[in-house]
Design a protein around this motif. Structure first.
Motif, PDB file in Angstrom:
ATOM      1  N   LYS A 166       0.830  -1.203   0.000  1.00  0.00           N
ATOM      2  CA  LYS A 166       0.000   0.000   0.000  1.00  0.00           C
ATOM      3  C   LYS A 166       0.868   1.258   0.000  1.00  0.00           C
ATOM      4  CE  LYS A 166      -2.003   1.567   4.182  1.00  0.00           C
ATOM      5  NZ  LYS A 166      -1.290   0.920   5.221  1.00  0.00           N
ATOM      6  N   GLU A 167       1.954   1.212   0.765  1.00  0.00           N
ATOM      7  CA  GLU A 167       2.821   2.381   0.875  1.00  0.00           C
ATOM      8  C   GLU A 167       3.527   2.663  -0.457  1.00  0.00           C
ATOM      9  OE1 GLU A 167       2.491   0.044   3.138  1.00  0.00           O
ATOM     10  OE2 GLU A 167       1.794   1.143   4.889  1.00  0.00           O
ATOM     11  N   LEU A 170       1.049   4.090  -3.063  1.00  0.00           N
ATOM     12  CA  LEU A 170       0.755   5.502  -2.831  1.00  0.00           C
ATOM     13  C   LEU A 170       1.963   6.368  -3.193  1.00  0.00           C
ATOM     14  CD1 LEU A 170      -1.290   7.523  -1.805  1.00  0.00           C
ATOM     15  CD2 LEU A 170      -0.470   7.129   0.503  1.00  0.00           C
ATOM     16  N   ALA A 178       0.883  11.215  -0.095  1.00  0.00           N
ATOM     17  CA  ALA A 178       1.426  10.271   0.883  1.00  0.00           C
ATOM     18  C   ALA A 178       2.047  11.020   2.047  1.00  0.00           C
ATOM     19  CB  ALA A 178       2.459   9.356   0.220  1.00  0.00           C
ATOM     20  N   LEU A 181      -0.397  12.435   4.444  1.00  0.00           N
ATOM     21  CA  LEU A 181      -1.015  11.417   5.296  1.00  0.00           C
ATOM     22  C   LEU A 181      -0.079  10.985   6.422  1.00  0.00           C
ATOM     23  CD1 LEU A 181      -2.784   9.060   2.726  1.00  0.00           C
ATOM     24  CD2 LEU A 181      -3.793  10.871   4.091  1.00  0.00           C
ATOM     25  N   GLY A 182       1.153  11.481   6.398  1.00  0.00           N
ATOM     26  CA  GLY A 182       2.078  11.178   7.481  1.00  0.00           C
ATOM     27  C   GLY A 182       3.077  10.088   7.160  1.00  0.00           C
ATOM     28  N   PHE A 183       3.105   9.595   5.918  1.00  0.00           N
ATOM     29  CA  PHE A 183       4.110   8.588   5.578  1.00  0.00           C
ATOM     30  C   PHE A 183       5.443   9.278   5.303  1.00  0.00           C
ATOM     31  CE2 PHE A 183       0.153   6.420   4.388  1.00  0.00           C
ATOM     32  CZ  PHE A 183       0.316   5.244   5.097  1.00  0.00           C
TER      33      PHE A 183
ATOM     34  N   TYR B 103      -5.525   5.644   3.837  1.00  0.00           N
ATOM     35  CA  TYR B 103      -4.241   5.014   4.151  1.00  0.00           C
ATOM     36  C   TYR B 103      -3.617   5.574   5.423  1.00  0.00           C
ATOM     37  CZ  TYR B 103      -3.863   2.582  -0.367  1.00  0.00           C
ATOM     38  OH  TYR B 103      -4.050   1.772  -1.451  1.00  0.00           O
ATOM     39  N   GLY B 104      -3.772   6.879   5.626  1.00  0.00           N
ATOM     40  CA  GLY B 104      -3.164   7.493   6.799  1.00  0.00           C
ATOM     41  C   GLY B 104      -3.780   6.947   8.073  1.00  0.00           C
ATOM     42  N   LEU B 106      -5.292   4.125   8.364  1.00  0.00           N
ATOM     43  CA  LEU B 106      -4.985   2.695   8.461  1.00  0.00           C
ATOM     44  C   LEU B 106      -3.631   2.460   9.108  1.00  0.00           C
ATOM     45  CD1 LEU B 106      -6.074   1.143   5.049  1.00  0.00           C
ATOM     46  CD2 LEU B 106      -6.745   0.350   7.298  1.00  0.00           C
ATOM     47  N   GLY B 107      -2.697   3.347   8.841  1.00  0.00           N
ATOM     48  CA  GLY B 107      -1.359   3.164   9.379  1.00  0.00           C
ATOM     49  C   GLY B 107      -0.557   2.187   8.549  1.00  0.00           C
TER      50      GLY B 107
END
Lengths: 381, 262
Positions: A166-167, A170, A178, A181-183, B103-104, B106-107
């Motif tokens: 998923k990471e 994105l 991304a 969203l904090g990644f 997604y955020g 979800l982690g």
């Protein structure tokens, strides 16, 4: 060449089995990771990294005196990484563009690698023999322990890709989003780039530094032609990579003096050509056929409409018009007679006299239908 | 008016190389407004949004979301980037893109499941795109792409939304649909900040506005700050729709435009 014999050797001959397995691993890993490189428009980064691996291999040998694949692979990976860092910092700190930076780093590193290789080969002892196989690869030299090393590295790379599915998806589609969203986009980028470096160094022994980038780009570009789903694309790309790897390596192992790298790349090129030509929707032939069909339909509709407007002018649906008038109206696009024949086969027009045509009742309805559809379509837009 | 501030920007300066793109911007966005950021090309509108989202390096200044740093409040902020910022030929479909908004929450490592899918479908319904859930994103028109991005932001379930030109390249029907969606968000008490280009529609669509041209020219309720005087300060002499015969000498704003398109 003895094809059935080759096939049975694949399962029973130790050497051949080792070669096939090694090439399959290399194809699977480079195909899967290459998908991300292609989707992120970093295809050429693979080229730079693989060329840059050569001085790493040479230095690793010079420093350790060992030809253990793991030692050389670590050297190659380190050099590939340093090259990537160079490219990034050139782009970030100067006005030099990305492609120029790639070209500079690629040629400087590759040149350095060739110099080091020459120095090594001039050394009097015999230990240096065989390093030059890294240029174009040599599948026949694969040993079981090499394949085990490749397997462990390859499985780890694939596992990480699956975990961070998923990471990575994105990151490849929308890195800015991304990040919001904090990644940690930079760290993910480093992980993915490292995995691509691993995929490249895995293939160096078999395919060689010169052509390894083809294994990153070609299977992925072919797979993209056949599917619009990321998961299927990656699996297909891995399969294409394995197919090319195995067939190329087996060919080169069974024909004397055939270098492996070029043979594998020729195999993968066949897959690319077939995919570019034949894939549904994206393939060249498919698009050509659809365009042709579209053009044919438009031409038929055009003639129906011409007849319709002529009939309107004369206020008589059955009014016959000569071929030359219709030719004039279709503005020299040609094929008027042929189109009229097709239309009359469908019962939409009829020849009142030879060379004079009129709409049938069915043709009248059809013309009205296509004209109203067309105006409906322009509303929808 | 004494409302809580949703976004507070203090002394924000951003420079690409030598050239300041944003210069010492102080901006307070009260909670629950629908705000347009307007200004000529190259005025730093996109950069301002990106700076709030911590997507560009700032030379100075800070950004607070409901009084706390953005890093702490990230979950409260939804983002609609410019449509052209991604490759729409990416191999994925509409519902997958919308689920990315989850997604955020979800982690790490967890995959989206039934719940995420339901949220995505509900959001697509809201933007009038339910029929397209399985559609390849490469087959969407510009307006449909824009609505997919909006749906992705909706599933973020944020309090503050930052949108970069959501009306760019959409037809009149889609524009009206998007506007009523934004007004619905405001009615729910959310704060929506939109980079906007069409000056004509500002009073009709928005209740709050900020006029930006590297520096912040003015910000506040539309009826107070959307004045001819402020517009001239922002755009130079180029605002012709308000009054004709304006001297057409606004080389400053034009020059900036040429160097850095949006």
């Amino acid at each position: 060449m003895d094809v059935p014999g080759l096939f049975s050797d694949l399962f029973f001959d130790y050497t051949l089995r080792t070669i096939a397995l090694g090439s399959a691993i290399l194809g699977i890993v480079s195909g899967a990771l290459g998908s991300y490189a292609v989707l992120r428009k970093q295809s050429l980064l693979g080229d730079a990294m693989s060329h840059a691996a050569l001085p790493g291999i040479a230095l690793a040998f010079l420093l350790t005196g060992s030809k253990m694949p793991l030692v050389l692979i670590v050297g190659a990976a380190a050099a590939g990484w340093v090259a990537t860092l160079f490219i990034m910092s050139i782009v970030n700190t100067t006005r030099v563009k990305y492609d120029t930076a790639l070209g500079m780093v690629l040629s400087v590193f590759f040149g350095l690698g060739l110099v080091l290789l020459t120095i090594i080969q001039k050394r009097p002892d015999a230990t240096q023999a065989g390093l030059d196989k890294f240029l174009f690869g040599q599948a026949a030299a694969l040993l079981e322990r090499d394949v085990v090393t490749m397997g462990i590295l390859g499985v780890s790379a694939i596992l990480i890709t699956m975990l961070l599915w998923k990471e990575f998806k994105l990151l490849s589609f929308d890195p800015d989003f991304a990040s919001t969203l904090g990644f940690p986009v930079r760290i993910l980028d480093i992980i993915l780039t490292t995995l691509i470096v691993i995929a490249i160094v895995l293939g160096l022994q078999t395919v060689g530094v010169v052509l390894m980038s083809a294994m990153i780009v070609a299977p992925a570009a072919s797979a993209r032609q056949w599917t619009d789903n990321l998961g299927i694309m990656i699996i297909l790309s891995a399969f294409f990579g394995a197919l090319a790897g195995i067939s190329g390596a087996l060919l080169s192992a069974s024909v004397p003096r055939l270098p492996t790298g070029p043979t594998i790349v020729v195999s993968v090129s066949v897959i690319v050509i077939v995919s570019m030509l034949l894939a549904p929707r994206r393939g060249i032939l498919w698009r050509w056929w659809r365009e042709r069909r579209q053009r044919g339909r438009l031409r038929l509709e055009g003639i129906l409409e011409d007849l319709y407007s002529l009939a309107l002018e004369h206020n008589d649906p059955g009014h016959a018009h000569s071929l030359s008038v219709l030719r004039l109206m279709s503005a020299g696009k040609g094929g008027v007679e042929k189109s009229l024949e097709i239309l009359s086969e469908r019962g939409l027009v009829r020849a009142v006299r030879p060379g004079e045509w009129a709409l049938t009742t069915a043709g009248l309805e059809e013309a009205e239908k296509t004209m109203s559809e067309r105006s409906g379509m322009s509303d929808e837009r | 008016m004494n409302r809580e501030a949703a976004i507070t920007v203090e002394d924000l300066t951003v420079a690409y190389g030598e050239k300041p793109v944003l210069w010492d911007v102080d901006l307070t966005v009260p909670s629950g407004v629908l705000m347009a950021i307007i200004g000529p090309n190259g005025a730093g509108k996109t950069t301002l949004i990106k700076a709030v989202l911590n997507l560009v390096n700032t030379a100075a200044g800070q950004v607070l979301i409901y009084g706390e740093s953005y890093q702490k409040q990230r979950r409260l902020v939804g983002y609609v980037p410019q449509r052209g910022s991604v490759d729409w030929d990416f191999p994925t479909n509409v519902k997958d893109v919308v689920m990315m908004g989850r997604y955020g929450a979800l982690g790490w490592l967890k995959r989206p499941g039934r719940q995420e899918l339901d949220m995505a479908l509900a959001a697509l319904e809201k933007v009038g795109m339910s029929r397209y859930a399985e559609r390849q994103i490469s087959q969407l028109s510009g307006g449909q792409q824009q609505r997919v991005f909006l749906a992705r932001a909706l599933v973020q379930d944020a309090l503050v939304y930052l949108m970069d030109e959501p009306f760019q390249g959409v037809d009149a029907t889609t524009e009206r649909a998007i506007v009523s969606l934004l007004q619905e968000l405001r009615a729910q008490g959310k704060t929506v900040v939109v980079v906007h280009h069409d000056l004509q529609t500002v009073p009709e669509y928005f209740d709050w506005t900020a006029l930006l041209n590297v520096r912040l020219i003015a910000s506040g309720p539309v009826r107070d700050v959307f004045t001819e005087e402020n517009l001239r300060l922002t755009y130079g002499g180029r605002v012709s729709f308000l009054r004709h015969g304006e001297p057409n000498g606004a080389p400053e704003a034009e020059k900036r435009t040429g160097e850095r398109g949006i």
